[in-house]
Enzyme design. Structure first.
Site, short mmCIF file in Angstrom:
data_model
loop_
_atom_site.label_atom_id
_atom_site.label_comp_id
_atom_site.label_asym_id
_atom_site.label_seq_id
_atom_site.Cartn_x
_atom_site.Cartn_y
_atom_site.Cartn_z
N ARG A 140 0.83 -1.31 0.00
CA ARG A 140 0.03 -0.07 -0.08
C ARG A 140 0.88 1.28 0.13
O ARG A 140 0.26 2.42 0.35
CB ARG A 140 -0.84 0.08 1.23
CG ARG A 140 -2.01 -1.10 1.27
CD ARG A 140 -3.08 -0.79 1.99
NE ARG A 140 -4.15 -2.02 2.20
CZ ARG A 140 -4.04 -2.86 3.13
NH1 ARG A 140 -3.00 -2.74 3.93
NH2 ARG A 140 -4.80 -3.90 3.28
N ASN B 259 -0.98 19.28 -22.82
CA ASN B 259 -1.30 18.37 -23.91
C ASN B 259 -1.18 19.28 -25.22
O ASN B 259 -1.49 18.74 -26.48
CB ASN B 259 -2.78 17.61 -23.90
CG ASN B 259 -2.82 16.69 -22.92
OD1 ASN B 259 -1.89 15.99 -22.77
ND2 ASN B 259 -3.91 16.77 -22.21
N ARG C 277 -4.53 21.95 -16.56
CA ARG C 277 -3.34 21.04 -16.74
C ARG C 277 -3.61 20.56 -18.23
O ARG C 277 -2.56 19.81 -18.86
CB ARG C 277 -3.78 19.98 -15.70
CG ARG C 277 -2.50 18.97 -15.65
CD ARG C 277 -2.73 18.11 -14.35
NE ARG C 277 -1.66 17.06 -14.36
CZ ARG C 277 -1.54 16.53 -13.27
NH1 ARG C 277 -2.14 16.59 -12.18
NH2 ARG C 277 -0.53 15.42 -13.09
N GLU D 123 -7.09 17.27 -13.51
CA GLU D 123 -6.72 17.41 -14.78
C GLU D 123 -8.42 17.78 -15.45
O GLU D 123 -8.29 17.44 -16.58
CB GLU D 123 -6.63 16.03 -15.48
CG GLU D 123 -5.03 15.92 -15.24
CD GLU D 123 -4.74 14.40 -16.42
OE1 GLU D 123 -5.32 13.56 -15.85
OE2 GLU D 123 -4.03 14.93 -17.09
N LYS E 154 2.21 11.26 -11.59
CA LYS E 154 1.50 10.21 -12.45
C LYS E 154 2.49 8.78 -12.57
O LYS E 154 3.51 9.01 -12.90
CB LYS E 154 1.26 10.58 -13.80
CG LYS E 154 0.17 11.64 -14.00
CD LYS E 154 -0.28 11.77 -15.47
CE LYS E 154 -1.52 12.59 -15.79
NZ LYS E 154 -1.65 12.97 -16.94
N HIS F 28 -0.21 12.40 -30.98
CA HIS F 28 -0.61 10.90 -31.04
C HIS F 28 -1.19 10.38 -32.38
O HIS F 28 -0.91 9.12 -32.69
CB HIS F 28 -1.82 10.98 -29.85
CG HIS F 28 -1.46 11.29 -28.54
ND1 HIS F 28 -2.10 11.41 -27.72
CD2 HIS F 28 -0.10 10.93 -27.98
CE1 HIS F 28 -1.50 11.71 -26.62
NE2 HIS F 28 -0.32 11.31 -26.60
N HIS G 209 -0.24 17.27 -28.66
CA HIS G 209 -0.32 16.05 -28.24
C HIS G 209 -1.28 15.31 -29.35
O HIS G 209 -1.27 14.22 -29.47
CB HIS G 209 -0.51 15.80 -26.76
CG HIS G 209 0.65 15.91 -26.18
ND1 HIS G 209 1.59 16.87 -26.01
CD2 HIS G 209 1.51 14.79 -25.61
CE1 HIS G 209 2.52 16.57 -25.31
NE2 HIS G 209 2.42 15.68 -24.95
N HIS H 98 8.16 10.27 -29.34
CA HIS H 98 7.07 10.83 -28.70
C HIS H 98 7.41 12.30 -29.15
O HIS H 98 6.68 13.23 -29.47
CB HIS H 98 6.93 10.43 -27.29
CG HIS H 98 5.96 11.46 -26.68
ND1 HIS H 98 4.43 11.26 -27.04
CD2 HIS H 98 5.85 12.32 -25.68
CE1 HIS H 98 3.58 12.26 -26.34
NE2 HIS H 98 4.43 12.94 -25.51
N GLU I 284 9.56 18.83 -25.19
CA GLU I 284 8.57 19.12 -24.09
C GLU I 284 8.94 20.55 -23.58
O GLU I 284 8.13 21.27 -23.27
CB GLU I 284 8.53 18.05 -23.10
CG GLU I 284 8.18 16.84 -23.66
CD GLU I 284 6.84 16.53 -23.82
OE1 GLU I 284 5.92 17.38 -23.29
OE2 GLU I 284 6.24 15.50 -24.48
N LYS J 2 5.38 23.36 -14.52
CA LYS J 2 4.58 22.02 -14.39
C LYS J 2 3.93 22.03 -12.97
O LYS J 2 2.89 21.71 -12.91
CB LYS J 2 5.54 20.86 -14.85
CG LYS J 2 4.27 19.54 -14.61
CD LYS J 2 4.89 18.39 -15.52
CE LYS J 2 3.51 17.42 -15.42
NZ LYS J 2 4.02 16.16 -16.07
#
Lengths: 359, 359
Positions: free
Chosen positions: B119, B243, B239, B235, B141, B250, B246, B263, B183, B225
Site C-alpha cells: 500500500r 497536451n 493541466r 486535470e 502520475k 498521437h 499532443h 514521442h 517538451e 509544471k
C-alpha cells in the site's frame, strides 16, 4: 436508517446503514456516473445482483456486471485482471463508477481495481457481511494477495459512498455472522466500556438480528473506526489498537491452516489470550477475563484457542509483522475499553500466558 | 545546483538539478530508509547502477538492485511482477525505499510499484533522460500499459525526492535529447513567451549541453509544471494545456507505428500543426508560425508531420481521448506563450489545417 460521515484525507463520505436501502436509487444518485460496473462473486450474485442492475438501468445508468469466483483464494491477480479486462471491454472510462457488492474479499479486490484503473475511478462499497460492514468500510485499505503474502499489493483509496443493507445479513451463514461479531466485541474492548455494557444487554436480540439494534451497533463501530483512523492515518499509533487479539489470532489461523478457523473466530480466542496477557501484567483481574469470555460465548464464538506447543505459538508470532525486530509488541488492555500498545519487558510474561494454551 | 520545491497534496518534495549530484549522499540521507531497492534497466545499469549501489552501501544502506529489460514494451505487468517478486525475496517492508533510476518508462513502472507495494513505500526518482527530467518528475502520475491501452493501470503517487543529474544526459542519444527539447519548447509556447525568447537566445549552447543553462532550463520547466499541476490536480482545466501538440502528435505516432517517431518528435510536429490551427482561427500570424518552426528546427526536431490522408488523420484524432463525444477539443495558442482549451466550432477549420499535411 443511520448515517456515519467519514472524513477521509481527500474527501468526506457517508456510510448509510439500514433496511432495504439497496432499493433506494436516491442514495446512489449523487455519487454515480452515467456508466457503472457492479463487481460481485458467484454467491452474492444469486441474491443481490439482478435487482441492483435493474435499479440502476431503470434509472438510466449504463450498468453491467462482473462476477468473480467466491473465496479468499481468489483475492489475487487473476481476479484483478478479470476486472480490468471487463472494464476495458465495456469501454469504462475515468468517470465509470465501480460498485463492490460483497464481503471483505470483494471490497478489497474491487477497491484496489478502482484505485488503479486509469489512475482511479469512483467507488461505491456495498458490504454484504457483518465483518465488512463494521470493519472494511472505513479506512480506505484495499489490496490483493501475492503468492508470498497476504495484502502485499494494495493502495489506500476512499469510496464515494458505503451502503450497508441489513437485509444482506439474512443470507449470511450464522458462523460468519458470529465472526463479524468478534470485530464488534473488539471495538468495545479496545475503546468503549459503555458499548460493552450495551452489547451485554442486547446480545441475545442482536444474535436474532434485530434490525434496529444492528443498525445502531454497526453505526457505532463505523464511527469508532472512523475516529481512530482520523487520529492516525499512517498507522503509527492508536490505529494499532485495532489489532487487539490479532497477533494471537494470526498465529491460530496460520497453525490451523487458513480457512479452517474463520478470521473472526481466531480473533475472538486471540482477544481472550490478550486479556490473559493483560492479567499477567496486573492490569485486569479474573472478573474482567470472565466478562470478556462471556460476551464472546454469547456471540457463539470460541473463548479458547486450540492447543499448540510453545514453539509453534512463538514461531507464528515472530512472523507476525507486529513483532518487529525481536521486540514483542502486543495490544493489551489497561482495562476493559482501554487498549494500549505495549512492548513486553520479558518473553517469560508471554510464555506464562501461552502455558495455559499449550498441548 | 538548482532546487524546485513541489507542493503535492500529501507532502512537499524537492527536485534537485545539477552536476554530480548522484555522488552526494547528503541529498539522499533525509529521504532514504535502512533498506533500498534501486530499479533500473539494462541500458542505464551499465553506466549508473554500480556507483549508486556503492554510494548507498558505503553509507550503511542495505541496497540491492532490480534490473528490467529496456523499452516501452516492457512497461507492463511482467516488469511490475518482477519488481514485486524481488522486493518480497529481499524482505522489503513498508519502510524500504524504491529508487527509480532511468527514463520515463522506469519512472512510471517503478513509481507504480512504489504506490502499490504494501500500500505504498517511499520513492526517490532519478530521471536520466531530458524528457523525464522536465516532464515526468512532477505531477505524480505513475502507470503501466495494458494490452488494450497505454497507461491504463496506474496511480497518483508522489516521490520523496527527485534528483536530476545533468551528467546522465551525456550518455543520452542526441535524438532522445532533442525529443526532450520538444517538451521544453512546449512549456514556452503554452505559457511563457519570455522563456521562449530565452530559449531562442541560448538554443545553440543548450544543444551543446551547457550545464549551467541546462540546469536553469530544467528547473524552469519543472517549476512551470508544478505551478500548473498545483492549480489543477484533477486535470479538469489548465493541466490540459500540457497536451499542446499532443492530439496531432498521437495521431502521428499511431499512424507511423509506435516507436518509429519518438514521442517528442511527434509532439514537435504536432505543435506546428496546433500553431497552424491557431492561425486558421485568427489568433496568430505567419510570423509566429515561423518562430515556432525555427525553435523546433534549432532543437533538431521535425517542423512538419508525415503526410497522411484526411481520413487517416481524422480516424486517429477521433480515438484520442481529448476528442470526446464528437466534440473536437484542441489546445490552441491565443498567442505565443498563451495556450487555451478550445472546442472547434466546425470540423472544416480542422480540415483546412489537415489539407496542408495531406498526401
Amino acid at each position: 436508517m443511520q448515517t456515519v460521515q467519514v472524513q477521509a484525507p481527500s474527501h468526506s463520505y457517508d456510510i448509510v446503514i439500514g433496511k432495504n436501502i439497496l432499493n433506494d436509487f436516491n442514495l446512489f444518485a449523487p455519487h454515480i456516473g452515467k456508466k457503472a460496473a457492479i463487481v460481485t462473486n458467484t454467491t452474492v450474485a444469486q441474491w443481490y445482483l439482478q435487482p441492483l442492475v435493474k435499479l440502476l438501468q431503470n434509472n438510466g445508468i449504463d450498468a453491467f456486471s462482473i462476477i468473480l469466483p467466491d473465496g479468499e483464494q481468489h483475492k489475487n491477480h487473476e481476479s484483478l485482471n478479470h476486472i480490468y479486462d471487463s472494464l476495458l471491454a465495456n469501454h469504462a472510462d475515468r468517470k465509470t463508477t465501480l460498485i463492490a457488492l460483497g464481503g471483505g474479499v470483494i471490497g478489497d479486490t474491487v477497491g484496489y481495481a478502482a484505485a488503479t484503473y486509469q489512475r482511479g475511478v469512483p467507488l461505491i462499497q456495498i458490504p454484504t457481511t457483518l465483518l465488512s460492514q463494521v470493519d472494511s468500510s472505513v479506512g480506505g485499505k484495499t489490496a490483493i494477495n501475492h503468492p508470498r503474502g497476504k495484502n502485499m499489493i494494495g493502495a489506500f483509496y476512499q469510496p464515494k459512498l458505503v451502503l450497508a443493507d441489513l437485509n444482506t445479513l439474512a443470507t449470511l451463514p450464522e458462523r460468519e455472522f458470529s465472526a463479524g461479531m468478534a470485530e464488534v466485541i473488539k471495538y468495545a474492548l479496545l475503546g468503549d466500556v459503555a458499548f460493552l455494557a450495551w452489547l451485554e444487554q442486547h446480545i441475545a436480540a442482536i444474535m436474532q438480528k434485530d434490525h434496529t439494534l444492528l443498525a445502531q451497533m454497526i453505526a457505532h463501530c463505523c464511527q469508532m473506526k472512523a475516529d481512530i483512523v482520523a487520529q492516525d492515518e499512517t498507522e503509527q499509533g492508536i490505529r494499532a489498537h485495532l489489532n487487539l487479539g490479532h497477533t494471537f489470532g494470526h498465529a491460530i489461523e496460520a497453525q490451523m491452516g487458513y480457512g479452517n478457523w474463520l478470521h473472526g473466530e481466531a480473533v475472538a480466542a486471540g482477544m481472550v489470550m490478550a486479556a490473559e496477557l493483560s492479567q499477567q501484567l496486573g492490569y485486569i483481574g479474573s472478573d474482567e477475563i470472565e466478562r470478556v469470555k462471556n460476551i464472546i460465548r454469547a456471540a457463539h464464538l470460541p473463548d479458547t484457542p486450540p492447543k499448540f506447543s510453545e514453539e509453534e505459538w512463538l514461531a507464528h508470532m515472530r512472523h507476525d509483522k507486529k513483532v518487529d525486530e525481536g521486540k514483542m509488541r502486543f495490544i493489551t488492555l489497561k482495562n476493559l475499553g482501554a487498549a494500549q500498545i505495549e512492548t513486553l519487558p520479558d518473553v517469560n510474561v508471554l510464555k506464562n500466558v501461552l502455558s495455559k494454551f499449550t498441548a
